[in-house]
Scaffold this motif. Structure first.
Motif, short mmCIF file in Angstrom:
data_model
loop_
_atom_site.label_atom_id
_atom_site.label_comp_id
_atom_site.label_asym_id
_atom_site.label_seq_id
_atom_site.Cartn_x
_atom_site.Cartn_y
_atom_site.Cartn_z
N TYR A 9 0.84 -0.61 0.10
CA TYR A 9 -0.15 0.13 0.44
C TYR A 9 0.58 1.55 0.06
O TYR A 9 2.49 1.01 0.70
CB TYR A 9 -0.82 0.02 1.35
CG TYR A 9 -1.88 -0.92 0.48
CD1 TYR A 9 -2.76 -0.36 0.24
CD2 TYR A 9 -2.51 -1.80 1.74
CE1 TYR A 9 -4.23 -1.75 0.11
CE2 TYR A 9 -3.17 -3.28 1.14
CZ TYR A 9 -4.16 -2.95 0.51
OH TYR A 9 -5.28 -3.68 0.47
N ASP A 328 -3.55 -3.51 7.19
CA ASP A 328 -4.17 -3.81 5.27
C ASP A 328 -5.34 -4.41 5.40
O ASP A 328 -5.34 -4.26 4.56
CB ASP A 328 -2.82 -5.29 5.21
CG ASP A 328 -1.78 -4.88 4.86
OD1 ASP A 328 -1.32 -3.65 5.13
OD2 ASP A 328 -0.79 -5.42 4.96
N TRP A 332 -7.69 -3.03 2.88
CA TRP A 332 -8.79 -3.81 1.63
C TRP A 332 -10.46 -3.90 1.72
O TRP A 332 -11.17 -3.53 0.90
CB TRP A 332 -8.57 -5.75 2.54
CG TRP A 332 -8.73 -6.42 1.56
CD1 TRP A 332 -8.77 -6.72 0.14
CD2 TRP A 332 -10.62 -7.10 1.76
NE1 TRP A 332 -9.55 -7.84 -0.49
CE2 TRP A 332 -10.03 -8.15 0.93
CE3 TRP A 332 -10.80 -6.96 3.13
CZ2 TRP A 332 -11.73 -9.20 0.99
CZ3 TRP A 332 -12.04 -8.00 2.96
CH2 TRP A 332 -12.54 -8.82 1.55
N TRP A 335 -11.70 -0.80 -0.26
CA TRP A 335 -12.06 -1.49 -2.31
C TRP A 335 -13.14 -2.08 -1.99
O TRP A 335 -13.57 -2.44 -2.90
CB TRP A 335 -10.65 -2.36 -2.67
CG TRP A 335 -9.54 -1.88 -3.20
CD1 TRP A 335 -8.10 -1.09 -2.01
CD2 TRP A 335 -8.99 -1.02 -3.99
NE1 TRP A 335 -7.42 -0.67 -3.11
CE2 TRP A 335 -7.86 -0.15 -3.69
CE3 TRP A 335 -9.62 -0.52 -4.95
CZ2 TRP A 335 -7.13 0.99 -5.06
CZ3 TRP A 335 -9.67 0.03 -6.23
CH2 TRP A 335 -8.36 0.81 -6.09
N TYR A 766 -11.07 -12.89 3.95
CA TYR A 766 -10.29 -12.43 4.19
C TYR A 766 -8.16 -12.80 3.41
O TYR A 766 -7.79 -11.98 2.31
CB TYR A 766 -9.69 -11.21 4.70
CG TYR A 766 -9.24 -10.33 4.97
CD1 TYR A 766 -8.32 -9.53 4.43
CD2 TYR A 766 -7.61 -9.97 6.08
CE1 TYR A 766 -7.11 -8.56 4.29
CE2 TYR A 766 -6.40 -9.60 6.16
CZ TYR A 766 -6.64 -8.66 5.32
OH TYR A 766 -5.54 -8.10 4.83
N VAL A 770 -6.35 -12.11 -0.58
CA VAL A 770 -4.82 -10.78 -0.22
C VAL A 770 -3.58 -11.66 -0.87
O VAL A 770 -2.89 -11.37 -0.19
CB VAL A 770 -5.14 -10.10 1.13
CG1 VAL A 770 -5.67 -9.63 1.44
CG2 VAL A 770 -4.70 -10.65 2.27
N PRO A 779 -6.60 -6.26 -4.87
CA PRO A 779 -7.68 -6.16 -3.43
C PRO A 779 -8.73 -6.46 -4.14
O PRO A 779 -9.45 -4.97 -5.10
CB PRO A 779 -7.44 -4.68 -2.61
CG PRO A 779 -6.00 -4.91 -3.40
CD PRO A 779 -5.76 -5.03 -4.76
#
Ligand code: G1P
Length: 904
Positions: A9, A328, A332, A335, A766, A770, A779
């Protein structure tokens, strides 16, 4: 050094860069304008994909997944004596990088041997123009001067999706490409359609400009640009460095078009760079297209539009912001929050993976998306909710597609007479969320028409007298358009279904339910899964009616008089144990009474009596399913139990132990059958842990950690249930890790207070998403993961909406209840940061709220209680509904607020 992550990121914590993704041909991102009428693009790290408005207006050739291996947006540099490098061509070594942000895309490709670095930034402006913009920057990364010739190229299609194959050549004959000063303009003479050819309106174009100097010319046809030996991979005009020539119309007319732009030869000094703007768009005419291009053709204008674009999309993503202990994960989720907005724009089509390519959204998908749009874009939804109810037929079924204008409905995209039996269950769920968030109970009393077309009695009959002149609105006996309340529409959807049962006294599967792949059991199929859902709804609707009665000080409602036939506890009763009697009441009494027209007469009914009727029905179903549908399977010394979800077209129970291969027995289980049993309340609190156990045993994948939609039935196909079982096991609706059902499973567990189990489910999605090496997606949440862990059908999935909904209203527990604010966190210790803080920002009551949960001892859900609540640093009183559930009056929220909740 730690190993490089698949994504890193960038400082804004939303945009990211990835070298690994830059190597994958089939990874893609969306780029679009702000609404359904705007440009919708798909773009890969090789700049492949496509650009279009809708199914009739493809600027470039439609691209499905495998087409991503072909170039689309190319930029070539011919270096005298050295050859050609380009954006599409891979550079040697890992010298490329892709970056993406809201909602822009950047690729950098370093061609070390040639001494050049090429960068392309693409986006669609948010100011309404139907154009995709691209800025290409070429930089000399060598120590010597480089003399080179740049050429940009995008192949133009300028016709309908179907012409990708159908009439592909003859539709090219309609093309009139023209070489104009700014590039290539494509007009077509007609919109080809054998059902009725039409005059074509509009132009397509590829224009370009350079920071210093204009174009030297263009190539407008594939013949002149690719040549006999070439293609977009190796156009002769570039590789042999032809000079552009202005062609006569005879050489242009009727040709496949390409927007190839030749820029001036240039000498780049070491470290020097040059930028080029390329625009691919469609407009009403040439003059309009030039106006559009002039708005963006300088680097300055391009950069300004890019900033406006980033602002717009970042704000959308920030409409709900989750701050849990995992940064993170928070990124995520941004998005994921964007995905429902993307589906509002794209529908379910127009990205390289698509269930159908024709655009629009089906009934179920629209109601799913509205769930989170109520949370993300609350101001946009009320009218949609009311309008969509005009798609409901008086037999409880509905038009499947809702058009883009109010009142526009389509019975079926493919003109097939069919019914998805789950459709009637979703509107209540969505309306209930809307009412709870807003307190707007009046919506239930708004009036709406019913949908009418030739389809009668849930597809059993066809009204041959119906004509389009009759119109799509149900008439009464006096030929007046009939209108009833939204509440009445909901009653119709649920009461009809109660009686619409098969021989196990379970609702008929008809042409499928949520699982579109269970589409071959119209005769005898039954869906236990959705029978639970409808039963839970019957009970919820009863509660809601009583609550509305109190709020509105009402004790009566008006409904059309024939509905009394189905409110049997208010009149002649039906024996609920008798499935034949139930069906007879629906098919022989009710349908006969309301079709082809209804009387138009209304009756006043006591709300209490109607609610009691719904309750009797809902409770009867629960009792019946608990008694009849429990499965028990022994494995070793352990007995597992769960609920059967389906009956097939032979009337056979689908789940449990089944002989599949000769001499072998496999366990058949579906996740859907469990999700709605839990969510509806049909499964008791004692049942839930047993179901979780069984799911973990039979559906949880030990390697990938996710949950499969079903076990491997071990069949080549299952023609008595549906197409799904012809799909390879582990793909799509046959045993994939199907995100929508997984999120709903997680949601159901949270709703029943099983936070730890729910957390595991959501985390599994998740983690799979990822795990870029396997998932190979950017993502966000994909429709499903296959057995290799690959994310499929990314972006346009109802699971995004459900995930946003579940995170906000269950995990963080920030939700409405008839307009009041409920705070009911079910956060687990790992979701708090080091200081024991987790927060979420969202909209509520027209205000921006930031809810902060302070859990200094990092206690687990179930162990903490709400100790105190401060709004803008002022202690407030609240009603405690449970130890960790507080109700705050809507009237306490008068302005944007920080709500501090102390847990202990
Ligand atoms: C898709 C469809 C959805 C359907 C599901 C299962 O899911 O859009 O209507 O219920 O497949 O067949 P989605 O892509 O929304 O996750």
């Amino acid at each position: 050094m730690p190993p490089e992550k698949f994504f890193n990121y960038l400082p804004d914590r939303v945009s990211f860069s990835s070298k690994a993704a830059a190597k994958i041909k089939t990874i893609y991102a969306p780029l679009c304008g702000t609404d359904a009428l705007s440009i919708k693009s798909a773009i890969s790290p090789f700049l492949s994909g496509d650009i279009k408005i809708d199914k009739l207006h493809y600027l470039t050739k439609p691209a499905s997944r495998e087409d991503l291996r072909q170039p689309l947006r190319e930029f070539f540099i011919f270096i005298k004596g050295k050859g050609v490098v380009s954006l599409f061509q891979e550079a040697s070594g890992n010298a490329s990088c892709v970056e993406m942000g809201p909602l822009w895309h950047k690729v950098t490709r370093r061609h070390k041997a040639a001494g050049l670095e090429l960068t392309a930034v693409n986006f669609v402006p948010v100011s309404g123009e139907t154009v995709e913009l691209m800025k290409v920057t070429v930089k000399n990364i060598s120590k010597k001067n480089i003399l080179c010739v740049p050429t940009a190229a995008i192949a133009l299609f300028g016709r309908a999706l179907s012409n990708k194959h159908d009439h592909e050549h003859v539709t090219a004959l309609l093309n009139r490409p023209r070489q104009v000063a700014d590039g290539v303009l494509l007009e077509t003479t007609m919109a080809f359609n054998e059902e009725g050819h039409k005059e074509a309106h509009g132009v397509y174009y590829v224009y370009g400009a350079q920071d210093k100097g204009a174009l030297t010319g263009s190539f407008a046809t594939v013949d002149s640009f690719y040549g006999d030996t070439g293609s977009l991979l190796r156009p002769q005009a570039v590789f042999e460095n032809y000079q552009p020539v202005k062609l006569e119309n005879d050489a242009l007319n009727g040709k496949e078009a390409v927007g190839a732009l030749r820029f001036k030869e240039m000498t780049l000094k070491p470290n020097e760079s040059r930028s080029f703007i390329i625009a691919a768009g469609t407009d009403a005419d040439q003059a309009q297209s030039l106006k559009t291009f002039n708005r963006f053709k300088t680097i300055k204008n391009f950069d300004q539009a890019l900033v406006a674009n980033q602002k717009f999309w970042s704000a959308k993503m920030a409409s709900i912001e989750f701050n849990s202990g995992n940064a993170d994960f928070n990124s995520w989720m941004k998005w994921v929050t964007l995905q429902p907005v993307l589906r509002r724009i794209y529908g379910c089509s127009f990205l390289p993976d698509h269930d159908y390519g024709k655009g629009g959204r089906g009934w179920r998908d629209i109601w799913q998306d509205l769930l989170s749009l109520i949370l993300i874009e609350p101001h946009l939804v009320r009218a949609d909710l009311i309008n969509n109810c005009a798609g409901i037929r008086v037999d409880g079924s509905n038009a499947t597609i809702i058009g883009s204008r109010p009142g526009e409905f389509v019975a079926d995209r493919n003109a097939i007479t069919r019914i998805w039996m789950d459709h009637g269950a979703w509107p209540l769920l969505t309306l209930k969320l809307y009412i709870d968030q807003s307190g707007d109970v009046d919506i239930l009393l708004e009036k709406q028409t019913y949908f009418r077309d030739p389809q009668l009695s849930r597809t059993y009959y066809k009204d041959l007298n119906w004509t389009p002149q009759y119109g799509h609105r149900l008439l009464d006996k006096k030929a007046k358009i009939y209108e009833g309340t939204i509440l009445e529409h909901l009653l119709v959807q649920h009461l009809t279904q109660f009686f619409n049962v098969g021989k196990h006294n379970v609702m008929r599967l008809e042409n499928a339910d949520w699982n579109d792949g269970l589409d071959m059991a119209f005769g005898q199929g039954e869906s236990v899964a959705f029978t639970s859902f409808y039963a839970g709804n019957l009970l919820a609707l009863a509660d809601l009616m009583e609550e509305v009665a109190v709020i509105k000080r009402l004790d009566k409602i008006q409904v059309f008089k024939e509905l009394l036939i189905l409110l049997d506890t208010l009149g002649p009763r039906v024996n609920y144990e008798d499935h034949k009697a139930k069906r007879a009441r629906l098919f022989e009494k009710y349908f006969q009474a309301v079709q082809p027209v209804i009387s138009g007469e209304k009756v006043e009914l006591s709300i209490q009596q109607v609610a009691a009727d719904l309750r009797a029905k809902g409770q009867w179903i629960f009792k019946h399913l608990r008694r009849q549908e429990k499965i028990q399977v022994k494995k070793g010394t352990k007995t597992f139990s769960w609920f059967n979800g389906y009956y097939d077209n032979k009337g056979h129970r689908v789940e449990g132990k089944a002989a599949t291969f000769p001499g072998k027995e496999a366990v058949r289980m579906t996740l859907t059958g469990q999700v709605f049993a839990i969510m509806s309340g049909m499964a008791t609190v004692e049942d839930v842990p047993r179901i979780v156990d069984s799911v973990n045993e039979f559906l949880k994948d030990k390697d990938l950690g996710g949950y499969r939609l079903n076990t491997d039935f071990g069949l080549r196909h299952y023609l008595d249930l549906g197409r799904a079982f012809g799909f390879a096991y582990g793909t799509k609706e046959n045993g994939a890790f199907f995100s929508h059902m997984n999120v709903m499973y997680g949601a159901a567990l949270y709703q029943r207070g099983f936070a730890a189990a729910g957390h595991q489910v959501l985390q599994s999605i998740y983690r799979m998403a990822v795990d870029g090496e396997r998932s190979k997606i950017y993502p966000g949440i994909p429709e499903y993961f296959d057995s290799e862990g690959r994310g499929m059908y990314h972006y346009l999935t109802g699971s995004a909406s459900w995930l946003v909904l579940t995170q906000l209203t269950q995990v963080f527990g920030v939700r409405g209840w008839l307009g009041d604010l409920i705070l009911a966190p079910q956060l687990t210790p790992q979701e708090f940061d080091q200081q024991g803080l987790a927060s979420v920002s969202c909209q509520f009551a027209g205000k921006r709220l930031k809810v902060e949960y302070h859990n200094p001892r990092r206690l687990d859900a179930g162990s903490y209680v709400i100790k105190s609540i401060n709004i803008n640093a002022k202690l407030v009183t609240f009603q405690s509904l449970a130890p960790a559930q507080a109700r705050i009056r809507r009237s306490s929220i008068t302005k944007d607020a920080v709500i501090k909740v102390i847990l202990g």
